[in-house]
Enzyme design. Structure first.
Site, PDB file in Angstrom:
ATOM      1  N   GLU A  98       0.711  -1.082   0.034  1.00 63.00           N
ATOM      2  CA  GLU A  98       0.116   0.041   0.093  1.00 63.00           C
ATOM      3  C   GLU A  98       0.912   1.221   0.153  1.00 63.00           C
ATOM      4  O   GLU A  98       1.834   1.540   0.686  1.00 63.00           O
ATOM      5  CB  GLU A  98      -0.892  -0.013   1.167  1.00 63.00           C
ATOM      6  CG  GLU A  98      -2.012  -1.143   1.324  1.00 63.00           C
ATOM      7  CD  GLU A  98      -3.077  -1.147   2.315  1.00 63.00           C
ATOM      8  OE1 GLU A  98      -4.200  -1.572   2.058  1.00 63.00           O
ATOM      9  OE2 GLU A  98      -2.630  -0.739   3.422  1.00 63.00           O
ATOM     10  N   CYS A 136       6.529  -4.264  15.860  1.00 65.93           N
ATOM     11  CA  CYS A 136       5.914  -3.362  16.884  1.00 65.93           C
ATOM     12  C   CYS A 136       4.624  -3.554  17.134  1.00 65.93           C
ATOM     13  O   CYS A 136       3.825  -3.870  16.405  1.00 65.93           O
ATOM     14  CB  CYS A 136       6.206  -1.949  16.327  1.00 65.93           C
ATOM     15  SG  CYS A 136       7.810  -1.269  15.934  1.00 65.93           S
ATOM     16  N   GLY A 177       7.053  -1.924   6.155  1.00 68.92           N
ATOM     17  CA  GLY A 177       8.093  -2.213   6.097  1.00 68.92           C
ATOM     18  C   GLY A 177       9.269  -1.305   6.894  1.00 68.92           C
ATOM     19  O   GLY A 177       8.861  -0.334   7.066  1.00 68.92           O
ATOM     20  N   GLU A 178      10.262  -1.792   7.209  1.00 69.26           N
ATOM     21  CA  GLU A 178      11.566  -1.182   7.642  1.00 69.26           C
ATOM     22  C   GLU A 178      12.483  -0.646   6.559  1.00 69.26           C
ATOM     23  O   GLU A 178      13.007  -1.459   6.038  1.00 69.26           O
ATOM     24  CB  GLU A 178      12.294  -1.970   9.106  1.00 69.26           C
ATOM     25  CG  GLU A 178      13.652  -1.329   9.238  1.00 69.26           C
ATOM     26  CD  GLU A 178      13.514   0.345   9.529  1.00 69.26           C
ATOM     27  OE1 GLU A 178      14.415   0.963   9.081  1.00 69.26           O
ATOM     28  OE2 GLU A 178      12.758   0.378  10.433  1.00 69.26           O
ATOM     29  N   SER A 208      12.052   7.048   7.472  1.00 63.28           N
ATOM     30  CA  SER A 208      11.693   6.709   8.955  1.00 63.28           C
ATOM     31  C   SER A 208      12.411   5.338   9.339  1.00 63.28           C
ATOM     32  O   SER A 208      12.224   4.470   8.572  1.00 63.28           O
ATOM     33  CB  SER A 208      10.435   6.725   9.325  1.00 63.28           C
ATOM     34  OG  SER A 208       9.793   6.192  10.700  1.00 63.28           O
ATOM     35  N   SER A 231      11.694   6.289  15.056  1.00 59.00           N
ATOM     36  CA  SER A 231      10.633   6.029  15.755  1.00 59.00           C
ATOM     37  C   SER A 231      11.355   5.610  17.187  1.00 59.00           C
ATOM     38  O   SER A 231      11.528   4.518  17.172  1.00 59.00           O
ATOM     39  CB  SER A 231       9.763   4.682  15.077  1.00 59.00           C
ATOM     40  OG  SER A 231       9.387   5.170  13.630  1.00 59.00           O
ATOM     41  N   LEU A 232      11.159   6.550  18.189  1.00 58.91           N
ATOM     42  CA  LEU A 232      12.007   6.053  19.332  1.00 58.91           C
ATOM     43  C   LEU A 232      10.653   5.552  20.387  1.00 58.91           C
ATOM     44  O   LEU A 232      10.984   4.568  20.738  1.00 58.91           O
ATOM     45  CB  LEU A 232      12.370   7.648  19.850  1.00 58.91           C
ATOM     46  CG  LEU A 232      13.097   7.618  21.174  1.00 58.91           C
ATOM     47  CD1 LEU A 232      14.574   6.481  20.818  1.00 58.91           C
ATOM     48  CD2 LEU A 232      13.466   8.722  21.556  1.00 58.91           C
ATOM     49  N   HIS A 233       9.732   6.145  20.452  1.00 60.15           N
ATOM     50  CA  HIS A 233       8.815   5.638  21.183  1.00 60.15           C
ATOM     51  C   HIS A 233       8.686   5.312  22.640  1.00 60.15           C
ATOM     52  O   HIS A 233       7.638   4.983  23.261  1.00 60.15           O
ATOM     53  CB  HIS A 233       8.051   4.444  20.481  1.00 60.15           C
ATOM     54  CG  HIS A 233       7.637   4.606  19.223  1.00 60.15           C
ATOM     55  ND1 HIS A 233       6.991   5.824  18.711  1.00 60.15           N
ATOM     56  CD2 HIS A 233       7.797   3.983  17.956  1.00 60.15           C
ATOM     57  CE1 HIS A 233       6.867   5.980  17.475  1.00 60.15           C
ATOM     58  NE2 HIS A 233       7.276   4.710  16.835  1.00 60.15           N
ATOM     59  N   ASN A 307      -4.367   5.085  18.551  1.00 63.45           N
ATOM     60  CA  ASN A 307      -5.589   4.772  18.247  1.00 63.45           C
ATOM     61  C   ASN A 307      -5.869   3.254  18.362  1.00 63.45           C
ATOM     62  O   ASN A 307      -5.120   2.575  17.356  1.00 63.45           O
ATOM     63  CB  ASN A 307      -6.445   5.343  17.075  1.00 63.45           C
ATOM     64  CG  ASN A 307      -6.835   6.762  17.289  1.00 63.45           C
ATOM     65  OD1 ASN A 307      -7.494   7.301  18.168  1.00 63.45           O
ATOM     66  ND2 ASN A 307      -6.335   7.421  16.277  1.00 63.45           N
ATOM     67  N   CYS A 352      -0.101   5.363   7.667  1.00 65.81           N
ATOM     68  CA  CYS A 352       1.159   4.515   7.324  1.00 65.81           C
ATOM     69  C   CYS A 352       1.093   3.408   8.615  1.00 65.81           C
ATOM     70  O   CYS A 352       1.348   2.369   8.189  1.00 65.81           O
ATOM     71  CB  CYS A 352       2.561   5.255   7.408  1.00 65.81           C
ATOM     72  SG  CYS A 352       2.518   6.257   6.229  1.00 65.81           S
TER      73      CYS A 352
END
Length: 499
Positions: A98, A136, A177-178, A208, A231-233, A307, A352
């Site tokens: 996608e 993740c 994907g990464e 990213s 993407s630390l999070h 969400n 995404c």
């Protein structure tokens, strides 16, 4: 690195490495490549043997080994506001990926009485893999598992498909994907995108990553000028490992050392993505930990409200008040520019982090939206206002019911006589609904630098008071952030608005 080239009868004409190799092997100059690509882009139905001005030896070579496009658009779904289009793309081997087109207008607002430079533009979010191996726990794509890497041609073809729907100015590698796990194809695809005939600016391409250290170490040398988003999070390794299993392979200390070296070499800001998970990483303690962790960096932090992913998610959404408090700590205590992501395209699962292939699924008004974790989104003002009104109405109805019950109990106990109600005015049907505040006279100053309609999302202590409704806001700095389009900063630097 996994690849499907050996089983494919044809390669994409946009697979630069393969095309260059075949041309050189046949004694043809690679300088013809941009000419070939330009013709294919401008003539969607043309065949490779119809490209003019090529050496005669090029035609049988191209026709026997390459195709103008190895993928096709399986479906294209528009959001209800027509600002987002999700493309389901079918690859030559039958796999589906996608890509998402997001439309913005950067001409909103004024500066020194003049309209801001810019206009309508589109950003494309592309995929780099079929599925993802990072796993993740808050990401829909992670539920697919890893299937295969995309070739550089398949990545570029997403841009070709999207460009035939809307002119693309920005590209973000935040789809399935990464990207840094498919490093060679990523680098080759971006070099095609920034060269002729696409000529995208490297400053308008963002990659990213969850933090693939060895790839970050060579990222700037291979792709100078690009934006890096991490993407630390989570501010500590333990929490990162809980929500991002791949973090075990990339310890936070080593990741920060790698980012420090990257910033020293590139002299560019790093964009930090931080999803807010209720009770997991959203406490004030975590905000202070994050602020101290990034105190020596030049970063922009993007807080992403979570969400739930359908009914299977084990996480809950952080309350808006906690998100605001988190933001204020980072901005006020540590002086770190911090934005809160606003979303669009959720009704088509077009963000995404929502990308999980299901070709038979159709959006529904009653569908539960999946999470948006990697997207450049703005809150649709009409939708926001509607939901705000509905929320206030529900609260008003609840308060009305409570008040009626309390009065009934008092009457039964004899504390209030029923005759008291005869002389009382009729209760308002909207009893308990908060009245919108009166507009502040200070908002409309004659010597303002410019104003435009906006929704204020956090209190500003140095400029005019903010209102929880659509108002005309004064004195915008009009500092556009390339990574978060249409996010504007108040002149005092203490507030963020989205037009």
């Amino acid at each position: 690195m996994q690849t499907t080239r050996k089983t494919m009868p044809f390669r994409s004409i946009f697979d630069a490495g393969e095309l260059k190799f075949e041309l050189e092997s046949s004694g043809i100059k690679p300088s013809f490549m941009p000419h070939i690509w330009k013709h294919v882009i401008q003539n969607p139905s043309a065949e490779l043997d119809q490209i003019p001005s090529l050496p005669s030896a090029a035609y049988p070579l191209l026709s026997s080994k390459f195709k103008t496009l190895t993928s096709s658009v399986h479906s294209a779904t528009d959001s209800s506001d027509h600002l987002t289009t999700k493309l389901l793309i079918k690859l030559q081997n039958g796999a589906l990926v996608e890509a998402v087109i997001m439309r913005y207008d950067s001409s909103l607002g004024k500066h020194n009485g003049k309209s801001h430079h810019g206009g309508a533009r589109s950003t494309l979010c592309v995929s780099s893999q079929v599925g993802c191996k990072m796993g993740c726990t808050f990401c829909a794509t992670g539920t697919m598992g890893f299937k295969s890497n995309l070739t550089s041609g398949e990545i570029v073809e997403q841009l070709v498909h999207a460009s035939r729907i809307s002119p693309i100015r920005n590209v973000v590698f935040m789809g399935m994907g990464e990207p840094l796990n498919n490093y060679n194809a990523l680098v080759e695809a971006i070099r095609v995108m920034t060269g002729l005939p696409f000529q995208l600016s490297s400053k308008r391409i963002t990659v990213s990553t969850v933090g693939i250290i060895h790839a970050i170490n060579k990222f700037h040398n291979d792709l100078p000028g690009l934006n890096l988003a991490v993407s630390l999070h989570a501010p500590v390794q333990e929490i990162r490992c809980q929500i991002m299993p791949a973090a075990r392979a990339f310890p936070l200390i080593k990741l920060m050392d790698s980012l420090q070296q990257y910033q020293k070499n590139s002299q560019q800001k790093i964009f930090i993505e931080y999803i807010m998970l209720d009770g997991v990483n959203d406490e004030e303690e975590h905000a202070h930990q994050l602020g101290k962790l990034l105190d020596t960096f030049q970063v922009v932090i993007n807080l992403i409200p979570f969400n739930p992913i359908g009914s299977l998610s084990k996480f809950k959404t952080t309350a808006e008040e906690k998100v605001s408090t988190f933001q204020k700590i980072l901005r006020g205590t540590y002086g770190i520019r911090t934005t809160v992501r606003k979303e669009m395209g959720q009704d088509i699962s077009g963000a995404c982090g929502q990308l999980v292939v299901n070709p038979n699924k159709r959006s529904s008004d009653n569908a539960v939206p999946l999470t948006d974790i990697e997207d450049l989104q703005l809150l649709n003002q009409t939708s926001s206002s509607y939901h705000s009104v509905m929320k206030m109405q529900r609260e008003a109805n609840s308060r009305t019911l409570i008040l009626v019950l309390v009065l009934a109990m008092l009457i039964c106990s004899g504390s209030i006589h029923s005759c008291d109600f005869a002389s009382s005015p009729s209760p308002s049907p909207a009893l308990g609904m908060p009245r919108p505040p009166e507009p502040s006279k200070g908002i409309f100053r004659k010597k303002r630098r410019g104003s435009f309609p906006a929704i204020c999302y956090s209190k500003c202590n140095q400029c005019e008071p903010c209102m929880p409704v659509q108002v005309s806001v004064r004195a915008m700095e009009l500092e556009e952030n390339e990574y978060y389009p249409q996010v504007w900063k108040c002149a005092c630097g203490d507030n963020i608005f989205s037009p």
